[in-house]
Design a protein around this motif. Structure first.
Motif, PDB file in Angstrom:
ATOM      1  N   TYR A   3       0.838  -1.185   0.000  1.00  0.00           N
ATOM      2  CA  TYR A   3       0.000   0.000   0.000  1.00  0.00           C
ATOM      3  C   TYR A   3       0.880   1.245   0.000  1.00  0.00           C
ATOM      4  CZ  TYR A   3      -3.703  -3.169   1.411  1.00  0.00           C
ATOM      5  OH  TYR A   3      -4.595  -4.196   1.458  1.00  0.00           O
ATOM      6  N   ALA A   4       0.424   2.273  -0.660  1.00  0.00           N
ATOM      7  CA  ALA A   4       1.097   3.572  -0.563  1.00  0.00           C
ATOM      8  C   ALA A   4       0.692   4.166   0.778  1.00  0.00           C
ATOM      9  CB  ALA A   4       0.662   4.472  -1.708  1.00  0.00           C
ATOM     10  N   ASP A   5       1.675   4.517   1.573  1.00  0.00           N
ATOM     11  CA  ASP A   5       1.336   4.990   2.908  1.00  0.00           C
ATOM     12  C   ASP A   5       1.916   6.362   3.227  1.00  0.00           C
ATOM     13  OD1 ASP A   5       3.938   4.208   3.005  1.00  0.00           O
ATOM     14  OD2 ASP A   5       3.738   2.982   4.787  1.00  0.00           O
ATOM     15  N   ASP A   6       2.429   7.053   2.240  1.00  0.00           N
ATOM     16  CA  ASP A   6       2.952   8.397   2.448  1.00  0.00           C
ATOM     17  C   ASP A   6       2.171   9.374   1.571  1.00  0.00           C
ATOM     18  OD1 ASP A   6       4.979   7.503   4.144  1.00  0.00           O
ATOM     19  OD2 ASP A   6       6.298   7.067   2.460  1.00  0.00           O
ATOM     20  N   ALA A   7       1.841  10.497   2.146  1.00  0.00           N
ATOM     21  CA  ALA A   7       1.098  11.504   1.376  1.00  0.00           C
ATOM     22  C   ALA A   7       1.355  12.880   1.961  1.00  0.00           C
ATOM     23  CB  ALA A   7      -0.394  11.204   1.412  1.00  0.00           C
ATOM     24  N   LEU A   8       1.261  13.873   1.119  1.00  0.00           N
ATOM     25  CA  LEU A   8       1.316  15.267   1.538  1.00  0.00           C
ATOM     26  C   LEU A   8       0.026  15.927   1.103  1.00  0.00           C
ATOM     27  CD1 LEU A   8       4.910  16.339   0.403  1.00  0.00           C
ATOM     28  CD2 LEU A   8       4.169  15.703   2.692  1.00  0.00           C
ATOM     29  N   ARG A  42       1.974  14.746  10.939  1.00  0.00           N
ATOM     30  CA  ARG A  42       2.176  16.079  11.501  1.00  0.00           C
ATOM     31  C   ARG A  42       1.751  17.154  10.521  1.00  0.00           C
ATOM     32  NH1 ARG A  42       7.812  18.280  10.380  1.00  0.00           N
ATOM     33  NH2 ARG A  42       8.541  16.985   8.675  1.00  0.00           N
ATOM     34  N   ILE A  43       1.599  18.337  11.068  1.00  0.00           N
ATOM     35  CA  ILE A  43       1.317  19.520  10.267  1.00  0.00           C
ATOM     36  C   ILE A  43       2.592  20.342  10.255  1.00  0.00           C
ATOM     37  CG2 ILE A  43      -0.011  21.652  10.163  1.00  0.00           C
ATOM     38  CD1 ILE A  43      -2.300  20.078  11.549  1.00  0.00           C
ATOM     39  N   ALA A  44       3.042  20.717   9.062  1.00  0.00           N
ATOM     40  CA  ALA A  44       4.298  21.464   8.949  1.00  0.00           C
ATOM     41  C   ALA A  44       4.253  22.385   7.741  1.00  0.00           C
ATOM     42  CB  ALA A  44       5.466  20.497   8.816  1.00  0.00           C
ATOM     43  N   ARG A  45       5.124  23.335   7.728  1.00  0.00           N
ATOM     44  CA  ARG A  45       5.294  24.205   6.568  1.00  0.00           C
ATOM     45  C   ARG A  45       6.127  23.466   5.526  1.00  0.00           C
ATOM     46  NH1 ARG A  45       2.873  28.812   7.043  1.00  0.00           N
ATOM     47  NH2 ARG A  45       2.557  29.669   9.097  1.00  0.00           N
ATOM     48  N   PRO A  46       5.898  23.731   4.244  1.00  0.00           N
ATOM     49  CA  PRO A  46       6.650  23.019   3.201  1.00  0.00           C
ATOM     50  C   PRO A  46       8.166  23.115   3.353  1.00  0.00           C
ATOM     51  CG  PRO A  46       4.822  24.197   2.222  1.00  0.00           C
ATOM     52  CD  PRO A  46       4.876  24.606   3.666  1.00  0.00           C
ATOM     53  N   LYS A  47       8.678  24.262   3.805  1.00  0.00           N
ATOM     54  CA  LYS A  47      10.122  24.422   3.928  1.00  0.00           C
ATOM     55  C   LYS A  47      10.717  23.514   5.003  1.00  0.00           C
ATOM     56  CE  LYS A  47       9.938  28.424   7.017  1.00  0.00           C
ATOM     57  NZ  LYS A  47      10.550  27.818   8.179  1.00  0.00           N
ATOM     58  N   ASP A  48       9.879  22.980   5.899  1.00  0.00           N
ATOM     59  CA  ASP A  48      10.347  22.100   6.964  1.00  0.00           C
ATOM     60  C   ASP A  48      10.209  20.623   6.618  1.00  0.00           C
ATOM     61  OD1 ASP A  48      10.824  24.394   8.495  1.00  0.00           O
ATOM     62  OD2 ASP A  48       8.801  24.353   9.348  1.00  0.00           O
ATOM     63  N   LEU A  49       9.814  20.307   5.388  1.00  0.00           N
ATOM     64  CA  LEU A  49       9.553  18.929   4.991  1.00  0.00           C
ATOM     65  C   LEU A  49      10.685  18.328   4.169  1.00  0.00           C
ATOM     66  CD1 LEU A  49       5.860  19.166   3.767  1.00  0.00           C
ATOM     67  CD2 LEU A  49       6.662  18.196   5.906  1.00  0.00           C
ATOM     68  N   LYS A  50      10.890  17.049   4.370  1.00  0.00           N
ATOM     69  CA  LYS A  50      11.688  16.225   3.463  1.00  0.00           C
ATOM     70  C   LYS A  50      10.782  15.049   3.124  1.00  0.00           C
ATOM     71  CE  LYS A  50      15.638  13.234   3.051  1.00  0.00           C
ATOM     72  NZ  LYS A  50      16.513  12.366   3.803  1.00  0.00           N
ATOM     73  N   PHE A  51      10.491  14.871   1.853  1.00  0.00           N
ATOM     74  CA  PHE A  51       9.546  13.837   1.443  1.00  0.00           C
ATOM     75  C   PHE A  51      10.110  13.105   0.234  1.00  0.00           C
ATOM     76  CE2 PHE A  51       5.650  12.454  -0.836  1.00  0.00           C
ATOM     77  CZ  PHE A  51       5.096  11.677   0.158  1.00  0.00           C
ATOM     78  N   LEU A  52      10.327  11.815   0.398  1.00  0.00           N
ATOM     79  CA  LEU A  52      10.859  10.966  -0.669  1.00  0.00           C
ATOM     80  C   LEU A  52      12.132  11.546  -1.291  1.00  0.00           C
ATOM     81  CD1 LEU A  52       7.491   9.969  -2.412  1.00  0.00           C
ATOM     82  CD2 LEU A  52       8.774   8.692  -0.684  1.00  0.00           C
ATOM     83  N   PRO A  69      15.886  18.451  -4.883  1.00  0.00           N
ATOM     84  CA  PRO A  69      16.452  17.405  -4.030  1.00  0.00           C
ATOM     85  C   PRO A  69      16.863  17.991  -2.674  1.00  0.00           C
ATOM     86  CG  PRO A  69      17.365  17.260  -6.230  1.00  0.00           C
ATOM     87  CD  PRO A  69      16.564  18.533  -6.174  1.00  0.00           C
ATOM     88  N   HIS A  70      16.544  17.284  -1.613  1.00  0.00           N
ATOM     89  CA  HIS A  70      16.877  17.740  -0.266  1.00  0.00           C
ATOM     90  C   HIS A  70      18.385  17.657  -0.073  1.00  0.00           C
ATOM     91  CE1 HIS A  70      16.969  17.848   4.130  1.00  0.00           C
ATOM     92  NE2 HIS A  70      15.798  18.439   4.033  1.00  0.00           N
ATOM     93  N   PRO A  71      18.992  18.648   0.597  1.00  0.00           N
ATOM     94  CA  PRO A  71      20.454  18.635   0.783  1.00  0.00           C
ATOM     95  C   PRO A  71      20.988  17.350   1.417  1.00  0.00           C
ATOM     96  CG  PRO A  71      19.563  20.760   1.433  1.00  0.00           C
ATOM     97  CD  PRO A  71      18.387  19.869   1.122  1.00  0.00           C
ATOM     98  N   VAL A  72      20.251  16.763   2.343  1.00  0.00           N
ATOM     99  CA  VAL A  72      20.686  15.503   2.958  1.00  0.00           C
ATOM    100  C   VAL A  72      20.715  14.385   1.914  1.00  0.00           C
ATOM    101  CG1 VAL A  72      20.084  13.736   4.661  1.00  0.00           C
ATOM    102  CG2 VAL A  72      19.882  16.159   5.256  1.00  0.00           C
TER     103      VAL A  72
END
Length: 93
Positions: A3-8, A42-52, A69-72
């Motif tokens: 199942y897909a279990d991640d979403a924004l 959680r609820i967060a601002r886009p700038k605080d997210l790392k997703f996939l 791409p996220h710096p990490v």
């Protein structure tokens, strides 16, 4: 079965985010019979997210959020390249 279990879900305000979070959790748990992990949700601002592997930044010229791409993730990719012997690549974001 997988199942897909991640979403924004993006909304305009914190108040809307609270309302939508409650509604979505009620739907997923009530109608679909699945469990939502409250520790990971959680609820967060886009700038605080790392997703996939990607992060978001606000582009003031276009007045909207952009994805990159996220710096990490970039550092992890560069480390893997070095481990394979490819050391002359530079990734710019």
């Amino acid at each position: 079965m997988r199942y897909a279990d991640d979403a924004l879900i993006f909304v305009k305000s914190g108040k809307a985010a609270d309302r939508v979070m409650k509604t979505i959790v009620r739907f997923i748990e009530g109608k679909l019979g699945l469990i939502v992990n409250a520790e990971k949700s959680r609820i967060a601002r886009p700038k605080d997210l790392k997703f996939l592997g990607f992060g978001y930044y606000y582009d003031s010229r276009h007045k909207r959020y952009q994805v990159r791409p996220h710096p990490v993730s970039v550092q992890k990719f560069q480390r893997k390249l070095r481990e394979t012997g490819v050391s002359h690549w530079t990734i710019e974001s």
